[in-house]
Design a protein around this motif. Structure first.
Motif, short mmCIF file in Angstrom:
data_model
loop_
_atom_site.label_atom_id
_atom_site.label_comp_id
_atom_site.label_asym_id
_atom_site.label_seq_id
_atom_site.Cartn_x
_atom_site.Cartn_y
_atom_site.Cartn_z
N ASP A 114 34.68 34.20 40.38
CA ASP A 114 33.34 34.40 40.50
C ASP A 114 33.08 35.34 41.60
N PHE A 115 32.25 36.15 41.56
CA PHE A 115 31.72 37.03 42.53
C PHE A 115 30.46 37.64 42.33
N GLY A 116 29.48 36.91 43.01
CA GLY A 116 28.14 37.21 43.10
C GLY A 116 27.37 36.71 41.86
N GLY A 117 28.24 35.77 41.48
CA GLY A 117 27.50 34.98 40.28
C GLY A 117 28.13 35.56 39.08
N THR A 118 28.99 36.29 38.70
CA THR A 118 29.71 36.88 37.61
C THR A 118 30.98 36.53 37.67
N LEU A 119 31.73 35.97 36.59
CA LEU A 119 33.05 35.76 36.50
C LEU A 119 33.99 36.80 36.14
N TYR A 120 34.76 37.21 36.95
CA TYR A 120 35.69 38.47 36.60
C TYR A 120 37.18 38.01 36.55
N THR A 121 38.02 38.73 35.86
CA THR A 121 39.43 38.64 35.85
C THR A 121 39.82 39.85 36.80
N VAL A 122 40.60 39.42 37.87
CA VAL A 122 41.26 40.47 38.86
C VAL A 122 42.42 40.44 39.12
N GLY A 123 43.28 41.32 39.24
CA GLY A 123 44.57 41.46 39.59
C GLY A 123 44.90 40.66 40.74
N LEU A 124 45.98 39.73 40.76
CA LEU A 124 46.68 39.13 41.92
C LEU A 124 48.15 39.66 42.03
N SER A 125 48.23 39.88 43.40
CA SER A 125 49.49 40.43 43.80
C SER A 125 49.88 39.62 44.93
N ILE A 126 51.31 39.05 44.77
CA ILE A 126 51.86 38.13 45.76
C ILE A 126 52.97 39.03 46.49
N GLU A 127 52.96 39.41 47.55
CA GLU A 127 54.20 39.94 48.06
C GLU A 127 55.18 39.57 48.34
N LYS A 128 56.44 40.04 47.81
CA LYS A 128 57.66 39.20 47.96
C LYS A 128 58.33 39.22 49.32
N GLU A 129 59.00 38.13 49.79
CA GLU A 129 59.98 37.83 51.01
C GLU A 129 61.18 38.45 50.52
N ASN A 130 62.17 38.58 51.39
CA ASN A 130 63.62 39.03 51.05
C ASN A 130 64.12 38.20 49.79
N ASP A 131 63.97 36.95 49.89
CA ASP A 131 64.74 36.15 48.61
C ASP A 131 63.78 36.06 47.35
N ASN A 132 62.76 36.87 47.36
CA ASN A 132 61.86 37.01 46.08
C ASN A 132 61.03 35.65 45.72
N GLU A 133 61.06 34.79 46.42
CA GLU A 133 60.45 33.54 46.28
C GLU A 133 59.09 33.47 46.81
N ILE A 134 58.04 32.71 46.01
CA ILE A 134 56.84 32.65 46.66
C ILE A 134 57.03 31.38 47.70
N THR A 135 56.38 31.52 48.56
CA THR A 135 56.52 30.60 49.83
C THR A 135 55.38 29.49 49.86
N LYS A 136 55.54 28.54 50.50
CA LYS A 136 54.58 27.34 50.79
C LYS A 136 53.37 28.07 51.48
N GLU A 137 53.61 28.86 52.54
CA GLU A 137 52.51 29.58 53.36
C GLU A 137 51.74 30.53 52.37
N GLN A 138 52.33 31.09 51.31
CA GLN A 138 51.50 31.93 50.58
C GLN A 138 50.74 31.08 49.47
#
Length: 164
Positions: free
Chosen positions: A23-47
């Protein structure tokens, strides 16, 4: 790949990419989501934690974000460049003083979660939001607005390439 926090994702080599309903400003949007990869290509707990904290605080953050975007527009961008003709210049730079005027002029496009090394440099949980914008003529370089959030507080608002 399906991540318990980010949902369904696909790899493009440098990022895990998916979609997020927000929701942004009262309207629901579908937005892109990008998670930058670390060297091992895994998503981290910190992310995962950075994104979860951000979403938890998102309802409160929107007011500050909208106010910050209005201020940025009026103090940094408005009339910074443009045509010499006064009427054309006025079309390039509309009056944006209210939430409604801002929401008509910007579009939230992407949420980016950087890799851990960037969060370490920044000093905590970091999230980027990327917006397109309707002012200032044609945006040939896709240089809309980038907003960086450090520990769920606005850290920087600038052109996309500067903020990110």
């Amino acid at each position: 790949m399906t991540d318990p926090v980010f949902g369904e994702l696909e790899s493009d080599g440098h990022y895990w990419r998916g979609k997020q309903m927000i929701d942004f400003g009262g309207t629901l949007y579908t937005v892109g989501l990008s998670i930058e990869k670390e060297n091992d290509n895994e998503i981290t707990k910190e992310q995962q934690e950075a994104f979860s904290h951000f979403l938890d605080k998102w309802p409160e953050l929107q007011t500050k974000l909208i106010e910050g975007l209005i201020q940025y527009y009026n103090e940094e961008e408005r009339f910074a460049w443009g045509p010499d003709d006064e009427e054309e210049l006025a079309q390039w730079w509309p009056e944006i003083e209210t939430k409604d005027a801002l929401l008509q002029a910007v579009t939230l496009e992407t949420i980016i979660v950087p890799r851990d090394s960037i969060m370490n440099i920044k000093g905590g949980r970091y999230i980027y939001l990327l917006f397109s914008r309707e002012w200032g003529g044609e945006d040939w370089d896709d240089n809309g607005i980038g907003v960086g959030f450090l520990n769920e507080e606005i850290d920087k608002i600038a052109y996309k390439d500067i903020a990110f």
